[in-house]
Design a protein around this motif. Structure first.
Motif, PDB file in Angstrom:
ATOM      1  N   HIS A 180      59.265   6.190 -13.400  1.00  0.00           N
ATOM      2  CA  HIS A 180      58.915   4.831 -13.825  1.00  0.00           C
ATOM      3  C   HIS A 180      57.998   4.886 -15.048  1.00  0.00           C
ATOM      4  O   HIS A 180      58.152   4.099 -15.993  1.00  0.00           O
ATOM      5  N   HIS A 181      57.049   5.813 -15.061  1.00  0.00           N
ATOM      6  CA  HIS A 181      56.151   5.992 -16.222  1.00  0.00           C
ATOM      7  C   HIS A 181      56.964   6.365 -17.464  1.00  0.00           C
ATOM      8  O   HIS A 181      56.737   5.831 -18.550  1.00  0.00           O
ATOM      9  N   ARG A 222      57.207   7.517  -9.297  1.00  0.00           N
ATOM     10  CA  ARG A 222      56.148   7.060 -10.197  1.00  0.00           C
ATOM     11  C   ARG A 222      56.285   7.704 -11.576  1.00  0.00           C
ATOM     12  O   ARG A 222      56.139   7.034 -12.599  1.00  0.00           O
ATOM     13  N   GLY A 281      49.798  12.323 -19.412  1.00  0.00           N
ATOM     14  CA  GLY A 281      50.508  11.092 -19.750  1.00  0.00           C
ATOM     15  C   GLY A 281      51.707  11.274 -20.663  1.00  0.00           C
ATOM     16  O   GLY A 281      52.231  10.285 -21.184  1.00  0.00           O
ATOM     17  N   ASN A 296      57.695   4.096 -20.972  1.00  0.00           N
ATOM     18  CA  ASN A 296      57.268   4.612 -22.269  1.00  0.00           C
ATOM     19  C   ASN A 296      58.435   5.002 -23.165  1.00  0.00           C
ATOM     20  O   ASN A 296      58.262   5.784 -24.103  1.00  0.00           O
ATOM     21  N   PRO A 352      55.297  11.207 -21.562  1.00  0.00           N
ATOM     22  CA  PRO A 352      56.412  10.599 -20.824  1.00  0.00           C
ATOM     23  C   PRO A 352      57.614  11.525 -20.628  1.00  0.00           C
ATOM     24  O   PRO A 352      58.211  11.539 -19.533  1.00  0.00           O
TER      25      PRO A 352
END
Length: 174
Positions: free
Chosen positions: A150-151, A147, A120, A155, A122
């Protein structure tokens, strides 16, 4: 009253009592006598040699760290990355990508970015997606780079917003 008695027992009143305290070595418990006896002996030669060698080792290690900071920082960060810290994994990826403290190796950089992005992180997700878009070997499936970008944008990665607005809106992220 009790405090005054304790104070009087601990402090000698005259010179005769001071002599009695020095002779009281035999009255100490065995552990205390052994500890005092060990302190009275000089250290053996091998202990002194070991202490000097440790001082020399620390001085040489300090000089190595001073002159080869990037290399030392890479190896310390690499150790933390192997322990699973996402920030360290991202740093190792950055160092492989830019060749700081280690030879440039973009494929290894993408592997470390993938490990950090899977947790996770960013910035690692952004770097992995951009590396995929630039043609580095990343093993990403179609649509996964969109994806990841976008993540990263969600963040707080500013560059990810720009890529979303310029590249991904034109279909370049798939």
């Amino acid at each position: 009253m009790a405090d005054q008695e304790v104070r009087q027992r601990l402090l000698p009143r005259d010179k005769e009592e001071e002599g009695d305290l020095k002779d009281g070595f035999e009255n100490l418990p065995l552990k205390a006598r052994l500890k005092l006896a060990r302190k009275a002996k000089a250290d053996p030669a091998y202990i002194l040699i070991l202490e000097v060698l440790m001082i020399v080792f620390v001085a040489v290690a300090g000089m190595y760290c001073w002159f080869y900071f990037e290399n030392v920082h890479f190896h310390v960060t690499h150790a933390y990355a192997h322990l699973g810290y996402d920030v360290a994994q991202h740093q190792v990826g950055q160092r492989y990508l830019h060749g700081k403290g280690v030879d440039k190796h973009p494929d290894k950089a993408m592997e470390w970015f993938k490990k950090a992005a899977d947790q996770g992180h960013p910035h690692a997700a952004y770097n992995l997606a951009v590396g995929h878009l630039k043609g580095f070997k990343t093993d990403l499936k179609p649509g996964e780079s969109h994806r990841l970008i976008h993540h990263a944008a969600a963040n707080g990665v500013r560059e990810a917003h720009e890529v979303l607005n310029t590249v991904c809106t034109k279909g370049g992220c798939y």
